[in-house]
Design a protein around this motif. Structure first.
Motif, short mmCIF file in Angstrom:
data_model
loop_
_atom_site.label_atom_id
_atom_site.label_comp_id
_atom_site.label_asym_id
_atom_site.label_seq_id
_atom_site.Cartn_x
_atom_site.Cartn_y
_atom_site.Cartn_z
N GLU A 194 0.82 -1.21 0.00
CA GLU A 194 0.00 0.00 0.00
C GLU A 194 0.86 1.27 0.00
OE1 GLU A 194 -0.32 -2.56 2.02
OE2 GLU A 194 -2.36 -3.34 1.80
N PHE A 195 2.04 1.22 0.60
CA PHE A 195 2.87 2.42 0.61
C PHE A 195 4.28 2.17 0.08
CE2 PHE A 195 2.97 0.78 4.99
CZ PHE A 195 4.33 0.78 5.30
N GLU A 198 5.49 5.39 -1.72
CA GLU A 198 5.97 6.44 -0.82
C GLU A 198 7.36 6.08 -0.30
OE1 GLU A 198 2.90 5.24 -0.86
OE2 GLU A 198 1.48 6.88 -0.62
N LEU A 201 9.91 6.63 -2.98
CA LEU A 201 10.07 8.05 -3.34
C LEU A 201 11.13 8.75 -2.49
CD1 LEU A 201 6.38 9.24 -3.89
CD2 LEU A 201 8.27 9.50 -5.53
N ARG A 229 9.67 9.51 -10.15
CA ARG A 229 8.83 10.59 -9.60
C ARG A 229 7.74 11.01 -10.58
NH1 ARG A 229 14.10 13.79 -7.15
NH2 ARG A 229 14.66 12.15 -5.68
N PHE A 231 4.32 11.28 -10.78
CA PHE A 231 3.22 11.25 -9.82
C PHE A 231 1.88 10.90 -10.45
CE2 PHE A 231 6.42 13.30 -7.36
CZ PHE A 231 6.16 12.86 -6.07
N ILE A 234 2.05 7.18 -10.65
CA ILE A 234 1.94 6.60 -9.31
C ILE A 234 0.46 6.58 -8.88
CG2 ILE A 234 2.39 7.03 -6.85
CD1 ILE A 234 5.16 8.13 -7.71
N GLN A 238 -1.26 3.14 -8.15
CA GLN A 238 -1.53 2.88 -6.73
C GLN A 238 -3.02 2.63 -6.52
OE1 GLN A 238 -0.62 5.87 -3.71
NE2 GLN A 238 0.99 4.56 -2.94
N LYS A 239 -3.85 3.24 -7.34
CA LYS A 239 -5.28 2.99 -7.23
C LYS A 239 -5.59 1.50 -7.47
CE LYS A 239 -9.68 4.33 -9.03
NZ LYS A 239 -10.41 4.82 -10.21
N LEU D 170 0.74 3.20 7.89
CA LEU D 170 0.36 3.91 6.67
C LEU D 170 -0.47 3.02 5.75
CD1 LEU D 170 0.42 6.47 5.03
CD2 LEU D 170 2.70 5.89 4.21
N ALA D 171 -0.26 1.71 5.78
CA ALA D 171 -1.08 0.81 4.96
C ALA D 171 -2.55 0.97 5.37
CB ALA D 171 -0.64 -0.64 5.12
N LYS D 174 -3.99 4.43 4.22
CA LYS D 174 -4.24 4.48 2.78
C LYS D 174 -5.50 3.69 2.43
CE LYS D 174 -1.07 5.16 -0.28
NZ LYS D 174 -0.99 6.60 -0.53
N PHE D 178 -8.57 5.36 0.56
CA PHE D 178 -9.12 4.76 -0.65
C PHE D 178 -10.63 4.57 -0.50
CE2 PHE D 178 -10.07 1.14 -3.49
CZ PHE D 178 -9.63 1.69 -4.69
N GLU D 198 6.12 11.84 3.06
CA GLU D 198 5.64 10.79 2.16
C GLU D 198 4.12 10.88 2.02
OE1 GLU D 198 7.92 10.39 4.45
OE2 GLU D 198 9.58 9.19 3.65
N ARG D 229 7.14 18.91 -4.32
CA ARG D 229 7.95 17.78 -4.79
C ARG D 229 9.42 18.16 -4.94
NH1 ARG D 229 3.34 15.98 -9.20
NH2 ARG D 229 1.77 15.40 -7.66
N PHE D 231 12.54 17.26 -3.83
CA PHE D 231 13.09 16.10 -3.13
C PHE D 231 14.39 16.40 -2.41
CE2 PHE D 231 9.93 14.07 -5.68
CZ PHE D 231 9.49 13.03 -4.89
#
Lengths: 304, 304, 304, 304
Positions: A194-195, A198, A201, A229, A231, A234, A238-239, D170-171, D174, D178, D198, D229, D231
């Motif tokens: 799930e992350f 992140e 990144l 990167r 986004f 991502i 990630q969806k 974080l899982a 998220k 969602f 993150e 962003r 970084f």
């Protein structure tokens, strides 16, 4: 194997036809399926691989067949976690003899250790360890967390080259990373998909993500998008991961729901059997139908 | 073996000379020592026996040697708990072939099961079980409690003849006993020695008490005093048990303190080696000195 | 109040008509009901009294009314547990002003303390404490256990006169008792009614048992039978207690099932309202019907 | 207040001079210090604010003084978590009367609720809630997690406008995000500062980070760098955050180490008193010296 190891390393499910028999064709298909998706390594005998429920004979066969099938195309990591020290070493020797690249070790998981006990355990077992080793933090199952201070000392033991964290606690793992910020060669891998984005990144090395059994390309692309990167990409990928995480992994009850959903999906997809090692049992038809429906909603053929 | 089983069944420590070698003389002495104290059975490969830290080869040898040494003088119970179903069955077959009387099984202890999963696991494994079986409730290590309702159904599975509870929660175990009050043949044994007397006073069948490795006569006499409702004697003997519980078992840190203290005391007493299976390590000299001093305070020679 | 305090001290439910209003008639009936059953004290504002869900205004009114109603017939103990030190002291002052005999204190229950923090907290709060105090061990709700060593030191703080343990872990509480075996004036009370008899048989002082709200006579008789070592009577009465424990307390789901079942039964018996403080809600009709049926099976009118 | 709320919202420590007295000058300085650092809101009476240890009188005064001092420059969020429903509502009414913008509510934290109980509790309390509300997930202290499914339903209750998650998982968060991906107005805030960057990089709205009491500018810049962003900047600033997380927060033992380190640092910096509400106690001089040294290593004056 270059260090730090980077990318997507699927924790392979163990295809079974019954409690003592490998689904050999399924294993072959699963390995080829994940490799064709571009994964950067293969990890067998982890939690997702139901290691704790498998006989030693079967674990040995799995190690040998996996190494033969992979044939050096990517690194093979072998889980050697066991509550018995000697059996962990036996597995490590089978791994090295089979041509594996590294081993992965969580704490002995019956009688929980204190931190000094855990550190001494690592110090003693590494003396005889024939392969480089990743520490595996999995507190929900082992009842033990590797304190950042313990990892910091352990990382200096020759042969310990990295860590996989499946605690889901990113604050914790960033503390570990910070404690080892001087160690550019040390690998940091995260379990929860799930992350994973992140994590990558901001400098994490990759993910040991169960979903990559089903959709290796999806996770590899998400990993690459994180490196780049990108986004927009991502967010889009990630969806899909979150659909899997909140769908296929939640069909069952109890902690085993993730394992059952994953094996069921692989079976629906025609990759391998969904037979499960005891004490668990594959989904019945109604749950299987729901998984199949969720796969359709994912438009899963586009993901392969 | 008569049912219900009654009395004091020491959960034998496993005497070792190193990680892969039984202390054979120590095992022989330990068995004779406990039998001479009048114990009503022997239980090997429990938590106190460090089962989870022993190789299968060593477990096999221990089963065979114990049965040979006991030679039917008392029932021998063999722990077959394992995270792998097949290995549990293998151990059960070794047990029956060696002449053991029953086996003892806690839940698979890596990936925790839900109650229906646990029940189905028992139902499936009992089909192939060659010996009568005691359910072993040990939630601190297995992360799973057998719900009283689960035990109630499980108790009807042919071959399940009793239960050992090491939860320390007497309210819980009395609920289990009440659920099975119609089952006069079903054995109820308690792990914690601190309240074995109370448990027996109101109908419990006995104790699987670690301290009986050191002082079998003390625990057998306490058991008999409880049967006879000799409260003066109970008070006097229970005081010794509490001295052990709050002394010898508390010298170390961490959960392993009980195991280390027990093995250390047996070594000081000249019965067997205090070598411990990984991930634990015997006490160093300062802790050993404290244990020796505590044994003196107990006037331990009078207890043998 | 004589020390040690002995006997059955019901942890009174708090009769409510709505979230901010005492069921005054119900409270009066409940107090008279328990006193007429021969209880040896009354404990208000414990876990069973839903203390944590009540406003301070309501807690004040409950303390005052209870003391007025009891009128010195038995000691009144007042729970002053709170996550705020100042509010605990405020409650203690209301208790002393109302004529209560002692207070009962569990650890602050939001942010868990370490053992030295817990001990220092007791040392500081006792300087200003206007009444004798019982330590209340309730780890399932407070996330903190009073280590036997902590209790041993705390027992020397002037004003601390006893301890109530609701951990259900009898091995633990016997370790505490053993650590304080030189203190004949120190009171040891147990929460779980399932093993109150066993606890009293070997020297415990009594029970703070929720079921004594419904059936004070039953618990007083069981206490007396334990004092008298009348095992036949213990067996007969304990069977009733176990019927309650595995019946009325298990109708609902979640941890609140005990509270809901108890208040529901008191309502069915016509003693007080079953309105519950938030976040809980009384049983609906189907559950109420089951409780009523269980009361019939208990032949409950014979128990009053 | 615009929704979703975005940015850095420090969970204000509560400056005290003793157990019942606000450090009024300290509070004023702390508010001005954080506002001058550019924070986007102020959250009082959270875990960091030691809400559970404060009297209601003091909580009222804190709410009033904070709102007066902030004077609408940024939104003020008020923690109303309490084990008593009525007291939570009282606090909410004080908040609205004082001009606060929203309230924040964790589950009642003594007796843990089941998920349906938790949802019904929210449904009932929201009927009377005079301000918009953020759900506060803090399982280590409340023993309860808001399941993603519970949040999904709760998010439709009028008045619930967002969620703060301090689970460090974080899982999990998220999965919640969602489940509510269709709700563009719903605010998602994260507690742990270690991965705030993150979280914001992939769409989180901001951080309720304790360190922003000390270094508001650092956290605001890290937030902005994440939005942009940038970084290189994220890496540089996150290093400072990790120094704080693994240094100042780890000087003490026990869970309270974070609170003690934070208040101690604020005192060393001359911002407010380090007096702590019971059951905790400020650091002694040796720990204070270590915190001062860590602040120097951080080159903390450059961060203000």
């Amino acid at each position: 194997m270059k260090t730090p190891l980077k990318g997507i390393i699927p924790p392979l499910v163990t295809p079974l036809t019954d409690n003592v028999t490998l689904d050999i064709d399924g294993l072959e298909r699963l390995i080829e399926h994940t490799l064709s998706g571009g994964v950067h390594g293969i990890f067998i005998l982890g939690t997702t691989g139901e290691f704790a429920g498998l006989s030693y004979k079967l674990r040995k066969e799995l190690i040998e067949r996996t190494c033969q099938q992979v044939k050096g195309r990517v690194p093979v990591l072998v889980g050697i976690t066991d509550s018995a020290y000697v059996e962990s070493l036996n597995l490590a020797h089978i791994a090295v003899d089979s041509g594996a690249d590294a081993v992965v070790l969580a704490p002995p998981y019956y009688f929980a250790s204190g931190q000094p006990e855990l550190l001494e355990y690592l110090q003693r077992i590494m003396v005889q360890m024939p392969l480089p080793l990743f520490i595996y933090n999995m507190p929900v199952h082992t009842k033990v967390v590797f304190d950042p201070e313990t990892v910091k000392v352990a990382a200096d033991i020759p042969g310990i080259i990295g860590m996989k964290d499946s605690s889901s606690n990113l604050a914790y793992f960033k503390q570990v990373q910070f404690a080892l910020r001087h160690r550019e060669d040390f690998t940091f891998m995260i379990g929860p998909e799930e992350f994973m984005a992140e994590f990558v990144l901001t400098g994490g090395h990759g993910g040991v993500n169960g979903g990559a059994n089903m959709f290796p390309k999806l996770y590899v692309e998400l990993y690459n998008a994180s490196l780049n990167r990108d986004f927009e990409k991502i967010a889009r990928l990630q969806k899909k991961v979150m659909q899997i995480s909140t769908g296929i992994y939640k069909v069952g009850h109890y902690g085993s729901s993730y394992l059952k959903g994953l094996k069921c999906a692989l079976s629906v997809m025609g990759i391998c059997s969904d037979f499960m090692a005891e004490p668990f049992h594959r989904f019945n038809q109604p749950e299987r139908d729901r998984v199949a429906e969720m796969l359709e909603q994912l438009d899963y053929k586009s993901l392969i």
